[in-house]
Scaffold this active site. Structure first.
Site, PDB file in Angstrom:
ATOM      1  CE  LYS A   1     121.812  42.509-122.497  1.00 18.32           C
ATOM      2  NZ  LYS A   1     123.295  42.520-122.533  1.00 18.32           N
TER       3      LYS A   1
ATOM      4  CG  ASP B   1     123.045  42.007-126.077  1.00 17.94           C
ATOM      5  OD1 ASP B   1     124.046  42.053-125.346  1.00 17.94           O
ATOM      6  OD2 ASP B   1     122.487  40.922-126.359  1.00 17.94           O
TER       7      ASP B   1
HETATM    8  N1  GLU Z   1     125.327  44.387-124.489  1.00 20.25           N
HETATM    9  C1  GLU Z   1     126.664  44.581-124.024  1.00 20.25           C
HETATM   10  C2  GLU Z   1     126.914  43.679-122.834  1.00 20.25           C
HETATM   11  O1  GLU Z   1     126.429  42.567-122.789  1.00 20.25           O
HETATM   12  C3  GLU Z   1     127.019  46.044-123.815  1.00 20.25           C
HETATM   13  C4  GLU Z   1     126.157  46.797-122.871  1.00 20.25           C
HETATM   14  C5  GLU Z   1     126.408  48.312-122.834  1.00 20.25           C
HETATM   15  O2  GLU Z   1     127.283  48.801-123.547  1.00 20.25           O
HETATM   16  O3  GLU Z   1     125.698  48.967-122.062  1.00 20.25           O
HETATM   17  O4  GLU Z   1     127.648  43.984-121.926  1.00 20.25           O
END
Ligand code: GLU
Length: 450
Positions: free
Chosen positions: A130, A170
């Site tokens: 992340k 996100d």
């Molecule tokens: N931010 C999204 C999550 O919390 C998607 C992450 C992604 O597609 O890599 O899973």
């Protein structure tokens, strides 16, 4: 080993706390996962012997960097950028980027930690990561956002790659930001690759990716109610956000016959007992994702009730779906929902319910789906975008939607099967944590102490 499994788990949680005292959200996420792993640690002593849990709570790598940029007034601004590369045992690091003033290292680590389990549950080969920055996109011009994204990627590019780490969106990072980030990556790396997901449809993006988290949540929710021989037909649902997740959740919930009666933001919420659909939904879709406008504008446009300074968890509903952010639904809210007849809660956001809220739901017999299972449709479809990029082709809308639905059904089944196998039948929280953990832990055992 002398310590009991319970003592061992507490010692891992305590160590995480004392190593990084300020990282409250990270401690919360670790505690929630670790405490549900007791039955599996009991049955598989090799996980303790090889320090799998201790290794999982320590990121493989953390990058923190300066993001300097010039605003429209010509003033230099300095933000802080992050990428937490948590675990790569089952695939390249994968997870979104969050641009929000609340971003700090503890928040990034909690999200990266959750992502490891979520991505494992999708059964696709993706590790967990992340990233993001403490940048507030609200009130910023397009040009400012572009300069910020370019500066952010100028450092991030050296740490990512299609087989290393694949970021996505996100909170605060949508199609516009992914476009600017991709453009800068391509320019610096001189490579057109699937290094980000959530890309535009004309340049490597996947159909259904924008809808996937919201649709996936609705698919998971229909599986949960089906265990009681129910459907979503005629059900009243309260939700909190109106971004990408919230608006596409409303769209799919409407298709399945339910009625969504609230949306909100940090200032308050809109109550529409008739249900948000048709023109109202079309107005709502771009309100945050494209226009970054406040929720109250929606109430004003359609003459709907606006409740200042409160969360939407006070209204009568059958189902509550927190779609905004961490810890947005606390114990008091949970008690109110229970008193108002709410029977199901599924987390579309990441860790939106506090531990007190989750305990309240458990005591009251409310069926509760944790974010890492419920909202996994977003990253799962990112995984499908990566597959399409590797194959250099694109699947149709129907093809992606069928796969997404299949993945959500499989995650639901996996959670229930793991919960059953480890003696906590019907417990989606334990089921999701155990199933995700076992998959990653076994890969780590196979790969040695790394
Ligand atoms: N931010 C999204 C999550 O919390 C998607 C992450 C992604 O597609 O890599 O899973």
């Amino acid at each position: 080993m002398v310590a009991s499994v319970g003592e061992y788990i507490e010692s891992v949680i305590d160590a995480a706390r004392s190593r990084d005292p300020g990282q409250l959200e990270f401690h919360q996420a670790v505690q929630e996962v670790a405490e549900s792993l007791a039955p599996v640690l009991e049955r598989r002593p090799e996980y303790r012997e090889w320090r799998i849990l201790e290794r999982m709570v320590e990121p493989e790598r953390v990058v923190i960097f300066r993001v300097p940029w010039v605003d429209d007034q010509g003033i230099v601004q300095v933000n802080r950028g992050y990428r937490v590369q948590m675990n790569s045992a089952i695939g390249p690091y994968k997870g979104g980027l969050r641009f929000a003033p609340t971003v700090n290292l503890g928040v990034m680590k909690f999200l990266a930690f959750e992502q490891v389990f979520k991505n494992a549950l999708t059964m696709l080969p993706m590790g967990g990561g992340k990233g993001g920055a403490d940048f507030d996109p609200r009130g910023r011009s397009d040009a400012e956002v572009m300069r910020f994204c370019q500066s952010f990627m100028t450092e991030l590019f050296r740490h990512i790659g299609p087989d290393t780490d694949v970021p996505a969106g996100d909170i605060g990072v949508g199609a516009r930001e992914i476009g600017y980030l991709f453009g800068q990556y391509k320019r610096i790396a001189d490579e057109f690759t699937g290094v980000l997901t959530g890309k535009g449809l004309g340049w490597g993006g996947s159909l259904i990716r924008p809808e996937a988290t919201g649709y996936g949540t609705a698919y998971f929710l229909s599986e949960v109610v089906a265990t009681d021989d129910e459907t979503l037909e005629g059900k009243t649902i309260a939700i909190s956000g109106y971004g990408n997740v919230g608006t596409y959740f409303i769209e799919k919930a409407n298709d399945l016959g339910a009625k969504v009666v609230t949306i909100g933001d940090e200032d308050g919420f809109v109550y529409d007992p008739d249900g948000i659909g048709g023109d109202k939904l079309e107005f709502l879709k771009p309100l945050w994702t494209k226009q970054r406008r406040p929720a109250k504008d929606f109430a004003d446009e359609f003459g709907l009730k606006w409740v200042e300074g409160q969360r939407p968890w006070t209204v009568p509903c059958d189902i509550a779906v927190p779609t905004a952010t961490q810890n947005e639904l606390d114990e008091e809210h949970a008690k109110m929902l229970v008193a108002n007849g709410c029977k199901y809660v599924v987390e579309a956001a990441n860790m939106p319910c506090t531990p007190g809220a989750v305990a309240t739901f458990a005591e009251a017999g409310v069926r509760f789906g944790p974010g890492k299972a419920v909202n996994a449709g977003g990253v799962a479809t990112s995984g499908l975008e990566m597959s399409q990029n590797s194959l250099r082709l694109s699947w149709t809308r129907e093809e992606v939607d069928v796969r997404l639905r299949g993945i959500m059904k499989a995650i639901h089944r996996t959670c229930l099967a793991a919960a059953e196998e480890f003696g906590v039948p019907g417990d989606y929280v334990a089921g999701a944590n155990i199933a995700g953990f076992v998959k990653v832990a076994d890969a780590m055992l196979d790969q040695g102490v790394v």
